[in-house]
Write a protein that holds these residues in place. Structure first.
Motif, PDB file in Angstrom:
ATOM      1  N   LEU A 276       0.318   2.624   1.233  1.00  0.00           N
ATOM      2  CA  LEU A 276       0.219   4.067   1.184  1.00  0.00           C
ATOM      3  C   LEU A 276      -0.898   4.440   2.129  1.00  0.00           C
ATOM      4  O   LEU A 276      -1.916   3.885   2.512  1.00  0.00           O
ATOM      5  N   ALA A 277      -0.686   5.719   2.873  1.00  0.00           N
ATOM      6  CA  ALA A 277      -1.498   5.884   4.139  1.00  0.00           C
ATOM      7  C   ALA A 277      -1.716   7.488   4.164  1.00  0.00           C
ATOM      8  O   ALA A 277      -0.761   8.361   3.646  1.00  0.00           O
ATOM      9  N   ILE A 349      -5.696   7.369  11.068  1.00  0.00           N
ATOM     10  CA  ILE A 349      -4.872   6.573   9.931  1.00  0.00           C
ATOM     11  C   ILE A 349      -5.681   5.926   8.953  1.00  0.00           C
ATOM     12  O   ILE A 349      -6.124   5.009   9.493  1.00  0.00           O
ATOM     13  N   THR A 350      -5.620   6.418   7.794  1.00  0.00           N
ATOM     14  CA  THR A 350      -6.413   5.574   6.675  1.00  0.00           C
ATOM     15  C   THR A 350      -5.260   4.790   6.012  1.00  0.00           C
ATOM     16  O   THR A 350      -4.540   5.557   5.011  1.00  0.00           O
ATOM     17  N   ILE A 351      -5.395   3.471   5.700  1.00  0.00           N
ATOM     18  CA  ILE A 351      -4.585   2.867   4.718  1.00  0.00           C
ATOM     19  C   ILE A 351      -5.198   2.872   3.413  1.00  0.00           C
ATOM     20  O   ILE A 351      -6.396   2.536   3.266  1.00  0.00           O
ATOM     21  N   GLU A 352      -4.611   3.754   2.517  1.00  0.00           N
ATOM     22  CA  GLU A 352      -5.409   3.848   1.164  1.00  0.00           C
ATOM     23  C   GLU A 352      -5.049   2.748   0.240  1.00  0.00           C
ATOM     24  O   GLU A 352      -5.809   2.686  -0.626  1.00  0.00           O
ATOM     25  N   ALA A 353      -3.853   2.263   0.256  1.00  0.00           N
ATOM     26  CA  ALA A 353      -3.759   1.189  -0.606  1.00  0.00           C
ATOM     27  C   ALA A 353      -2.461   0.284  -0.132  1.00  0.00           C
ATOM     28  O   ALA A 353      -1.657   0.837   0.402  1.00  0.00           O
ATOM     29  N   ILE A 354      -2.477  -1.230  -0.346  1.00  0.00           N
ATOM     30  CA  ILE A 354      -1.350  -1.814  -0.330  1.00  0.00           C
ATOM     31  C   ILE A 354      -1.269  -2.494  -1.755  1.00  0.00           C
ATOM     32  O   ILE A 354      -1.747  -3.117  -2.344  1.00  0.00           O
ATOM     33  N   GLU A 355       0.217  -2.232  -2.091  1.00  0.00           N
ATOM     34  CA  GLU A 355       0.665  -2.692  -3.434  1.00  0.00           C
ATOM     35  C   GLU A 355       1.836  -3.887  -3.239  1.00  0.00           C
ATOM     36  O   GLU A 355       2.676  -3.662  -2.583  1.00  0.00           O
TER      37      GLU A 355
END
Length: 355
Positions: A276-277, A349-355
């Motif tokens: 999510l970004a 760009i910000t990587i908000e989460a890696i699931e």
């Protein structure tokens, strides 16, 4: 100084050749008749009367009648003060000529060439003080010390600051101390030029100290700055070991460059993870700012089909580089600096989460 030399200087001060000759003659004579002045100065008799009246009007002499027209030097203080004032103006003009010579003197569009490092350095400091997005700088430790307050201020404003440091290793500040001035720093043991790139448009460049050419370049143009951006990335940054990094290792992780983000995200997608970004940038069609959040569903780049596991440098992404992001409004194709094929040019760009 000879009489001829004095006359020449007085002519430079605004007197005509006849006026200068008559005045110098009168200085030697003290006071004399118009005829005597004419004979001494070689001013033609018919002209001497007009010459003396003009000198009197200018305050250089005063005339009086004594059977015939006579003249003597007027207020000497007034004359010498006037000449000194002219001398000051010439001195000022000399300084102004030198100052203007040292200013940017060759200009092509928004590119300027200068002869003094200080001019480039001062412009770099001003650009850093006004930065809003990103700074890339190649500096010696001494230059870092001089720019430290401006860099610290930029970092406090949320600007991504990257420093490529060169010089003697023992002169480097400790990695911990760099946290105040930059987001990340790398060390290059080889000589390097002075480079400051600000907000993808402003460039300050001076060749390294060992160069035979002594000049500086100041550019305010995205196209030229883009060329130097790749010089910075490929030669001064990507191939050198990280000396200090303040970048987060777990989400949220912010990238000021799309290609670095793509390089980090690609293996996550390949492993089947959901990334999510959030994106900040502008629409390439209108130039208006935009921001949105979504799921990265694909990454596309020129060398993708020939990529091998050993392709780890940013050069592998030097061509087209695109992130495809699925948002509530549909898929968005996001490019980096200078994007033309994509609908969005990302600035952050910000990587908000890696699931």
């Amino acid at each position: 100084m000879s009489s001829d030399d004095l006359e020449s200087v007085l002519e430079e001060g605004g007197l005509s050749p006849y006026q200068a000759a008559a005045f110098v003659a009168l200085l030697d004579l003290g006071a004399a008749s118009a005829r005597t002045i004419a004979q001494t100065s070689n001013v033609p008799d018919p002209r001497i009367y007009d010459v003396l009246r003009d000198l009197e009007a200018a305050g250089y002499v005063e005339t009086y009648e004594q059977e015939q027209l006579h003249a003597r030097v007027s207020d000497l203080d007034r004359i010498t003060e006037a000449l000194a004032s002219r001398a000051e103006r010439f001195s000022w003009a000399s300084e102004e000529v030198e100052d203007r010579y040292e200013r940017p003197h060759a200009e092509i569009g928004e590119a300027r060439i200068v002869g003094r490092f200080e001019t480039v350095f001062d412009h770099a400091r001003e650009a850093i003080e006004g930065a809003t997005d990103r700074i890339q700088a190649s500096l010696t430790t001494g230059e870092l010390a001089d720019l430290a307050p401006a860099l610290a201020g930029a970092l406090d404003r949320g600007v991504d600051v990257r420093l490529s440091l060169h010089g003697e290793h023992e002169d480097l500040p400790s990695p911990e101390s760099l946290a105040e001035y930059c987001s990340e720093a790398r060390y290059r043991p080889l000589p390097a030029p002075f480079v400051v790139l600000v907000d993808r448009s402003e460039l300050c460049f001076v060749p390294h100290s060992g160069s035979v050419n002594e000049y500086g370049v100041i550019i305010d143009d995205r196209t030229h700055a883009y060329v130097f951006h790749w010089f910075f990335v490929l030669c001064l940054w990507d191939v050198w070991e990280v000396y200090y990094s303040g970048r987060a290792t777990e989400p949220p992780i912010t990238y000021a460059g799309l290609r670095e983000c793509l390089r980090a995200v690609e293996p996550e997608l390949a492993a089947g993870r959901t990334v999510l970004a959030s994106v900040e940038g502008r629409w390439t069609a209108t130039g208006e700012d935009c921001s949105f959040t979504g799921r990265i569903v694909d990454c596309v780049y020129t060398t993708q089909s020939t990529r091998t596991d050993v392709d780890s440098t940013i050069a592998a992404y030097a061509g087209q580089a695109t992130l495809v992001i699925d948002t509530d409004d549909g898929e968005r194709r996001v490019g980096g600096w200078g994007a033309t094929l994509e609908e969005v040019e990302a600035t952050r760009i910000t990587i908000e989460a890696i699931e």
